[in-house]
Design a protein around this motif. Structure first.
Motif, PDB file in Angstrom:
ATOM      1  N   LYS A   1       9.296   7.931  -4.535  1.00  0.00           N
ATOM      2  CA  LYS A   1       8.996   6.763  -3.758  1.00  0.00           C
ATOM      3  C   LYS A   1       8.063   5.911  -4.472  1.00  0.00           C
ATOM      4  O   LYS A   1       8.133   4.551  -4.229  1.00  0.00           O
ATOM      5  N   ALA A   2       6.988   6.495  -4.807  1.00  0.00           N
ATOM      6  CA  ALA A   2       5.759   5.648  -5.497  1.00  0.00           C
ATOM      7  C   ALA A   2       6.563   4.707  -6.571  1.00  0.00           C
ATOM      8  O   ALA A   2       6.027   3.284  -6.685  1.00  0.00           O
TER       9      ALA A   2
ATOM     10  N   ALA B   1      12.244  -4.120  -1.746  1.00  0.00           N
ATOM     11  CA  ALA B   1      11.316  -5.241  -2.389  1.00  0.00           C
ATOM     12  C   ALA B   1      11.037  -4.767  -3.844  1.00  0.00           C
ATOM     13  O   ALA B   1      10.706  -5.383  -4.713  1.00  0.00           O
ATOM     14  N   ILE B   2      11.048  -3.470  -4.007  1.00  0.00           N
ATOM     15  CA  ILE B   2      10.578  -2.568  -5.160  1.00  0.00           C
ATOM     16  C   ILE B   2       9.407  -3.127  -5.893  1.00  0.00           C
ATOM     17  O   ILE B   2       9.194  -3.414  -6.627  1.00  0.00           O
TER      18      ILE B   2
ATOM     19  N   CYS C   1       4.653   6.060 -11.598  1.00  0.00           N
ATOM     20  CA  CYS C   1       5.710   6.260 -12.526  1.00  0.00           C
ATOM     21  C   CYS C   1       5.371   7.258 -13.666  1.00  0.00           C
ATOM     22  O   CYS C   1       6.213   8.064 -14.192  1.00  0.00           O
ATOM     23  N   HIS C   2       4.354   7.102 -14.187  1.00  0.00           N
ATOM     24  CA  HIS C   2       3.676   7.865 -15.101  1.00  0.00           C
ATOM     25  C   HIS C   2       3.661   9.582 -14.666  1.00  0.00           C
ATOM     26  O   HIS C   2       3.822  10.145 -15.230  1.00  0.00           O
ATOM     27  N   PHE C   3       3.095   9.602 -13.344  1.00  0.00           N
ATOM     28  CA  PHE C   3       2.969  10.769 -12.707  1.00  0.00           C
ATOM     29  C   PHE C   3       4.527  11.510 -12.572  1.00  0.00           C
ATOM     30  O   PHE C   3       4.672  12.447 -12.586  1.00  0.00           O
TER      31      PHE C   3
ATOM     32  N   GLN D   1       0.889  -1.214  -0.014  1.00  0.00           N
ATOM     33  CA  GLN D   1       0.113  -0.025   0.093  1.00  0.00           C
ATOM     34  C   GLN D   1       0.866   1.263  -0.006  1.00  0.00           C
ATOM     35  O   GLN D   1       0.353   2.319  -0.409  1.00  0.00           O
ATOM     36  N   GLY D   2       2.001   1.150   0.561  1.00  0.00           N
ATOM     37  CA  GLY D   2       2.830   2.414   0.798  1.00  0.00           C
ATOM     38  C   GLY D   2       3.039   3.265  -0.607  1.00  0.00           C
ATOM     39  O   GLY D   2       3.015   4.284  -0.808  1.00  0.00           O
ATOM     40  N   PRO D   3       3.493   2.392  -1.805  1.00  0.00           N
ATOM     41  CA  PRO D   3       3.722   2.950  -3.119  1.00  0.00           C
ATOM     42  C   PRO D   3       2.535   3.643  -3.629  1.00  0.00           C
ATOM     43  O   PRO D   3       2.608   4.896  -4.197  1.00  0.00           O
ATOM     44  N   TYR D   4       1.363   3.263  -3.334  1.00  0.00           N
ATOM     45  CA  TYR D   4       0.073   3.841  -3.878  1.00  0.00           C
ATOM     46  C   TYR D   4      -0.105   5.011  -2.836  1.00  0.00           C
ATOM     47  O   TYR D   4      -0.745   6.235  -3.707  1.00  0.00           O
TER      48      TYR D   4
END
Length: 430
Positions: free
Chosen positions: A306-307, A314-315, A322-324, A275-278
């Motif tokens: 970060k996202a 664990a990447i 990444c788009h944003f 959930q962190g990256p989101y």
């Protein structure tokens, strides 16, 4: 998108279309009702009921000790059709979430005919598309070919939320028909957060979060938010913060940008690799667009990095983040050379491509093609540095859509190294 409802005339009792009507059992919020009580049988528990749209007929499903029985017919009269399935064999798929998502799909076969029920909630119409509206569709197929699509009157849909799931777990079933494990947390009746017990750890989650999930799956997002806030405040886990942050950000009725930022920050700064990256993506998007905060491209870059790359070892990433991130890099072009900007944006888009984000893959391909067409120095630089940082030896090979997890992770690690190297040199003229 589900097919549009088809109107047709009911044929002889027991026909395929009569069977279709008999099986249109659709889900929404709410407990037992008069309709459920009227259609009940001794020893059975009615869990779903609805009125067929445009017809003087009801459809309902009941549970016995080991099976599920579907019936169709006029109210307070003998059913015109009855179909049953053991719970152990019921074709059942469950999806978590409410807003704009399918909640449950139940499919059963009768000879060469399949009946597929998609049930749950959709985003509502204007003026508030974030409001939930119960929906239900049944797709009837014969030998793999669609015959008809039916719907229930949305205002008539009634449900005992997640009762079907609970009964399957009671008999020892552990997985849905798509192989996904059933949740192991408790399923809760609808209750107000103010009347709930304090949060406790439970099967790697907490009880406040699981009460919020039960409320959301029943369509009560305000109650869900209250439980998620309790979960977030308890600091047992960050999942409640994440769900609360999304509701504060996305739901018009519940919107509170300050609390959205606070809740999502807690998750982004936490250790949850899924959930962190989101959460970081949502924060970065807020800063990129100036939604609920003062627009700040520097902060957008930090959160979106970060996202896309940096949240966890664990990447595990958010491809849309990444788009944003690429958009933010282009917005920050002032002060950076075009070569540096295109190179860094390409690495971000390539990372998003590893997350099955096809539109981000296309952005990476288009950027590379433009660079190759003008013999851009960054393409040569990308080819040279790629070989120094891992198994991938060329810039073009960084755009991967491999389904092999290990291959993807290898590419992600290499791209993370390239991102660190490239972002550190952004102020260096090329």
């Amino acid at each position: 998108m589900m097919p549009k409802t088809r109107r047709f005339r009911l044929r002889a009792k027991g026909s395929i279309l009569a069977s279709a009507l008999a099986c249109a059992l659709i889900v929404s919020g709410g407990g037992a009702s008069n309709a459920m009580a009227e259609t009940g049988r001794p020893g059975e528990e009615i869990v779903l009921a609805c009125q067929i749209e445009g017809r003087d007929r009801q459809a309902w499903v009941s549970l016995t000790e080991t099976g599920a029985t579907y019936r169709y017919g006029p109210s307070q009269a003998a059913p015109e059709l009855t179909l049953s399935s053991p719970l152990a064999d019921l074709d059942y798929v469950r999806q978590t979430g409410a807003a704009g998502t399918v909640d449950e799909i139940v499919t059963f076969a009768n000879g060469d005919t399949d009946y597929r029920f998609a049930t749950g909630f959709r985003n509502g119409p204007q003026p508030d598309p974030t409001a939930l509206r119960p929906f239900g569709n049944l797709t009837v197929s014969r030998s793999g070919r669609e015959v008809a699509t039916l719907s229930c009157d949305p205002d008539s849909i009634e449900r005992a939320p997640d009762r079907l799931l609970a009964r399957m777990r009671d008999i020892g079933r552990e997985r849905a028909s798509d192989g996904v494990s059933f949740p192991n947390y408790d399923l809760h009746p609808r209750m107000a957060a103010a009347e709930s017990a304090p949060c406790e750890a439970e099967n790697n989650v907490d009880t406040c979060w699981s009460r919020g999930v039960s409320a959301a799956r029943g369509g009560d997002l305000r109650a869900a938010l209250d439980h998620y806030d309790m979960s977030c405040a308890a600091r047992i886990m960050t999942s409640g913060c994440y769900e609360a942050g999304k509701l504060y950000l996305q739901n018009r009725e519940l919107r509170d940008y300050t609390r959205a930022r606070q809740s999502l920050t807690r998750t982004c700064e936490g250790e949850h690799p899924g959930q962190g990256p989101y959460a970081c993506k949502y924060l970065g998007w807020m800063y990129l667009t100036g939604t609920g905060v003062e627009r700040n491209l520097d902060l957008a870059f930090v959160e979106l990095a970060k996202a896309c790359f940096l949240h966890n070892d664990a990447i595990l990433i958010d491809g849309e983040g990444c788009h944003f991130l690429g958009e933010t890099i282009f917005e920050k072009r002032d002060g950076w050379s075009r070569d540096n900007t295109d190179y860094l944006a390409y690495i971000a888009f390539a990372q998003g491509c590893t997350d099955d984000a096809e539109t981000v893959c296309n952005e990476a391909r288009a950027l590379l093609q433009r660079g190759q067409a003008r013999t851009a120095p960054w393409v040569r630089r990308c080819d040279q540095t790629a070989g120094h940082y891992g198994a991938i030896k060329s810039c073009a090979e960084l755009i991967t859509t491999s389904t092999d997890f290990d291959v993807r992770q290898t590419v992600r690690r290499q791209l993370k190294l390239l991102f660190g190297q490239a972002s550190a040199s952004m102020d260096t003229p090329q």
